[in-house]
Design a protein around this motif. Sequence first.
Motif, PDB file in Angstrom:
ATOM      1  N   THR A 171       0.837  -1.197   0.000  1.00 20.14           N
ATOM      2  CA  THR A 171       0.000   0.000   0.000  1.00 20.14           C
ATOM      3  C   THR A 171       0.872   1.247   0.000  1.00 20.14           C
ATOM      4  OG1 THR A 171      -1.744  -1.156   1.214  1.00 20.14           O
ATOM      5  CG2 THR A 171      -1.788   1.253   1.243  1.00 20.14           C
ATOM      6  N   GLY A 172       0.561   2.184  -0.889  1.00 19.56           N
ATOM      7  CA  GLY A 172       1.308   3.422  -0.971  1.00 19.56           C
ATOM      8  C   GLY A 172       2.500   3.387  -1.890  1.00 19.56           C
ATOM      9  N   CYS A 230      13.325   2.974  -8.502  1.00 14.47           N
ATOM     10  CA  CYS A 230      12.955   1.575  -8.750  1.00 14.47           C
ATOM     11  C   CYS A 230      11.557   1.225  -8.296  1.00 14.47           C
ATOM     12  CB  CYS A 230      13.965   0.635  -8.102  1.00 14.47           C
ATOM     13  SG  CYS A 230      13.926   0.625  -6.287  1.00 14.47           S
ATOM     14  N   GLY A 231      10.943   2.028  -7.392  1.00  8.70           N
ATOM     15  CA  GLY A 231       9.617   1.672  -6.919  1.00  8.70           C
ATOM     16  C   GLY A 231       9.616   0.295  -6.279  1.00  8.70           C
ATOM     17  N   SER A 232       8.743  -0.575  -6.733  1.00 11.46           N
ATOM     18  CA  SER A 232       8.616  -1.923  -6.183  1.00 11.46           C
ATOM     19  C   SER A 232       9.764  -2.841  -6.572  1.00 11.46           C
ATOM     20  CB  SER A 232       7.300  -2.546  -6.652  1.00 11.46           C
ATOM     21  OG  SER A 232       7.310  -2.701  -8.062  1.00 11.46           O
ATOM     22  N   GLY A 233      10.629  -2.389  -7.482  1.00  5.01           N
ATOM     23  CA  GLY A 233      11.705  -3.244  -7.959  1.00  5.01           C
ATOM     24  C   GLY A 233      11.303  -4.127  -9.123  1.00  5.01           C
ATOM     25  N   ALA A 234      10.167  -3.805  -9.745  1.00  3.96           N
ATOM     26  CA  ALA A 234       9.628  -4.658 -10.807  1.00  3.96           C
ATOM     27  C   ALA A 234      10.570  -4.771 -12.001  1.00  3.96           C
ATOM     28  CB  ALA A 234       8.267  -4.129 -11.265  1.00  3.96           C
ATOM     29  N   LEU A 235      11.186  -3.656 -12.408  1.00  3.81           N
ATOM     30  CA  LEU A 235      12.050  -3.686 -13.594  1.00  3.81           C
ATOM     31  C   LEU A 235      13.267  -4.581 -13.347  1.00  3.81           C
ATOM     32  CD1 LEU A 235      10.279  -1.094 -14.019  1.00  3.81           C
ATOM     33  CD2 LEU A 235      12.206  -0.151 -15.301  1.00  3.81           C
ATOM     34  N   GLY A 236      13.890  -4.404 -12.196  1.00  2.14           N
ATOM     35  CA  GLY A 236      15.047  -5.229 -11.879  1.00  2.14           C
ATOM     36  C   GLY A 236      14.697  -6.695 -11.780  1.00  2.14           C
ATOM     37  N   ALA A 237      13.560  -7.011 -11.161  1.00  2.70           N
ATOM     38  CA  ALA A 237      13.139  -8.398 -11.040  1.00  2.70           C
ATOM     39  C   ALA A 237      12.902  -9.018 -12.411  1.00  2.70           C
ATOM     40  CB  ALA A 237      11.872  -8.481 -10.192  1.00  2.70           C
ATOM     41  N   ILE A 281      13.985   6.903  -3.441  1.00  2.99           N
ATOM     42  CA  ILE A 281      14.004   7.856  -2.335  1.00  2.99           C
ATOM     43  C   ILE A 281      12.924   7.558  -1.309  1.00  2.99           C
ATOM     44  CG2 ILE A 281      12.404   9.538  -3.377  1.00  2.99           C
ATOM     45  CD1 ILE A 281      14.321  11.743  -2.376  1.00  2.99           C
ATOM     46  N   ASP A 282      11.933   6.746  -1.681  1.00  2.00           N
ATOM     47  CA  ASP A 282      10.789   6.439  -0.827  1.00  2.00           C
ATOM     48  C   ASP A 282      11.085   5.193   0.019  1.00  2.00           C
ATOM     49  OD1 ASP A 282       8.371   5.931   0.361  1.00  2.00           O
ATOM     50  OD2 ASP A 282       7.258   5.618  -1.498  1.00  2.00           O
ATOM     51  N   PRO A 283      11.136   5.309   1.348  1.00  2.00           N
ATOM     52  CA  PRO A 283      11.433   4.140   2.189  1.00  2.00           C
ATOM     53  C   PRO A 283      10.462   2.978   1.986  1.00  2.00           C
ATOM     54  CG  PRO A 283      11.577   6.167   3.473  1.00  2.00           C
ATOM     55  CD  PRO A 283      10.978   6.544   2.147  1.00  2.00           C
ATOM     56  N   SER A 284       9.189   3.278   1.752  1.00  2.00           N
ATOM     57  CA  SER A 284       8.210   2.207   1.531  1.00  2.00           C
ATOM     58  C   SER A 284       8.524   1.432   0.258  1.00  2.00           C
ATOM     59  CB  SER A 284       6.798   2.783   1.460  1.00  2.00           C
ATOM     60  OG  SER A 284       6.434   3.396   2.675  1.00  2.00           O
ATOM     61  N   ALA A 285       8.921   2.154  -0.785  1.00  2.00           N
ATOM     62  CA  ALA A 285       9.289   1.496  -2.035  1.00  2.00           C
ATOM     63  C   ALA A 285      10.535   0.648  -1.842  1.00  2.00           C
ATOM     64  CB  ALA A 285       9.518   2.543  -3.125  1.00  2.00           C
ATOM     65  N   TYR A 344      -3.591   7.358  -4.177  1.00  2.00           N
ATOM     66  CA  TYR A 344      -3.006   6.205  -3.491  1.00  2.00           C
ATOM     67  C   TYR A 344      -1.531   5.953  -3.812  1.00  2.00           C
ATOM     68  CZ  TYR A 344      -7.796   5.063  -2.199  1.00  2.00           C
ATOM     69  OH  TYR A 344      -9.070   5.101  -1.680  1.00  2.00           O
ATOM     70  N   GLU A 345      -0.984   6.638  -4.805  1.00  2.00           N
ATOM     71  CA  GLU A 345       0.416   6.457  -5.129  1.00  2.00           C
ATOM     72  C   GLU A 345       1.201   7.697  -4.692  1.00  2.00           C
ATOM     73  OE1 GLU A 345       0.556   3.462  -8.893  1.00  2.00           O
ATOM     74  OE2 GLU A 345       0.116   5.545  -9.361  1.00  2.00           O
ATOM     75  N   PRO A 346       2.483   7.541  -4.342  1.00  2.00           N
ATOM     76  CA  PRO A 346       3.253   8.692  -3.849  1.00  2.00           C
ATOM     77  C   PRO A 346       3.447   9.742  -4.930  1.00  2.00           C
ATOM     78  CG  PRO A 346       4.684   6.794  -4.211  1.00  2.00           C
ATOM     79  CD  PRO A 346       3.279   6.303  -4.359  1.00  2.00           C
ATOM     80  N   LEU A 347       3.274  11.006  -4.552  1.00  2.00           N
ATOM     81  CA  LEU A 347       3.425  12.106  -5.505  1.00  2.00           C
ATOM     82  C   LEU A 347       4.820  12.134  -6.101  1.00  2.00           C
ATOM     83  CD1 LEU A 347       2.062  14.621  -6.761  1.00  2.00           C
ATOM     84  CD2 LEU A 347       2.941  15.935  -4.802  1.00  2.00           C
ATOM     85  N   VAL A 348       5.815  11.749  -5.318  1.00  2.00           N
ATOM     86  CA  VAL A 348       7.193  11.776  -5.800  1.00  2.00           C
ATOM     87  C   VAL A 348       7.402  10.830  -6.975  1.00  2.00           C
ATOM     88  CG1 VAL A 348       8.050   9.972  -4.235  1.00  2.00           C
ATOM     89  CG2 VAL A 348       9.605  11.779  -5.013  1.00  2.00           C
ATOM     90  N   ALA A 349       6.540   9.832  -7.123  1.00  2.00           N
ATOM     91  CA  ALA A 349       6.648   8.882  -8.232  1.00  2.00           C
ATOM     92  C   ALA A 349       5.863   9.317  -9.455  1.00  2.00           C
ATOM     93  CB  ALA A 349       6.161   7.500  -7.791  1.00  2.00           C
TER      94      ALA A 349
END
Length: 280
Positions: A70-71, A106-113, A130-134, A190-195
């Motif tokens: 979430t987020g 990288c967000g969720s890391g989807a591209l690297g995965a 930059i987002d700790p949750s990501a 629901y998604e971070p503005l920074v993204a």
Amino acid sequence: MSATPSLSSVVTTLRAAGCVFAEDEARLLVSAADSPAGLADMVSRRAAGQPLEHVVGWAEFHGLRIAVDTGVFVPRRRTEFLVRQATALIHQAPAGRPAVVVDLCCGSGALGAALLATARQPVELYASDIDPSAVACARRNLAQGGTVLEGDLFDALPDGLRSRIDILLANVPYVPTQEVPLLPSEAREYEPLVALDGGADGLDVLRRVTARAPDWLAPGGHLLFETSQRQVPGAVATVRAAGLAPRVVTSEEWDATVVVAQLRGSRLGPVALTPDPRSS
């Protein structure tokens, strides 16, 4: 004990909430729920507008199930086209050493995965956000390979990567600030503005990346990023101003536009890009 909502009742609820693919989403929610109460909660969250991927906790991307908390920014299916271009470059790189790949924003890391799953040769992968949750989410998705770092763009990377990066993925935000309020509510609420927010013309973060990319790319290395079709002239000009040689690749199938920019040199050399099969 509460009764399990029926599939038809879930469909009705989702359809009333405006979900276009109510039947498909209902089946997914029913299969993902671990209890009647859990299903009711998931249906309520989805009907309230929360992204389906946040509700079920994962997104399908490049044939993989990517955990999405979430987020955290939800990986877009069109970005699979960016992965396809990066994979083609890796496959044509010289053998004998791992390809050094960095995924900024990288967000969720989807591209690297996805790259780790599809590359036919070893990859030394680093991902940062930059987002700790990501970052926490990406560490789960890249637990079997790759180093995930927290920080602002290149500031997160170890100095030892300077002049070593073969493939630099930068899925930077590129929505102009004034257009963020026009995004679907799932994204803007629901998604971070920074993204999402790329500044006045959507290219602010890209400018920061391209300005420093030559110091980090290996000779012949490539920077790849996604942009909109109308932003191509500005994006190409930004890349050229940094001393990189750009090429633009588009896909009707994915509705995607990718810029591939090369640092002139001999390490990877010019590589043919993967065309959209529908463009011929």
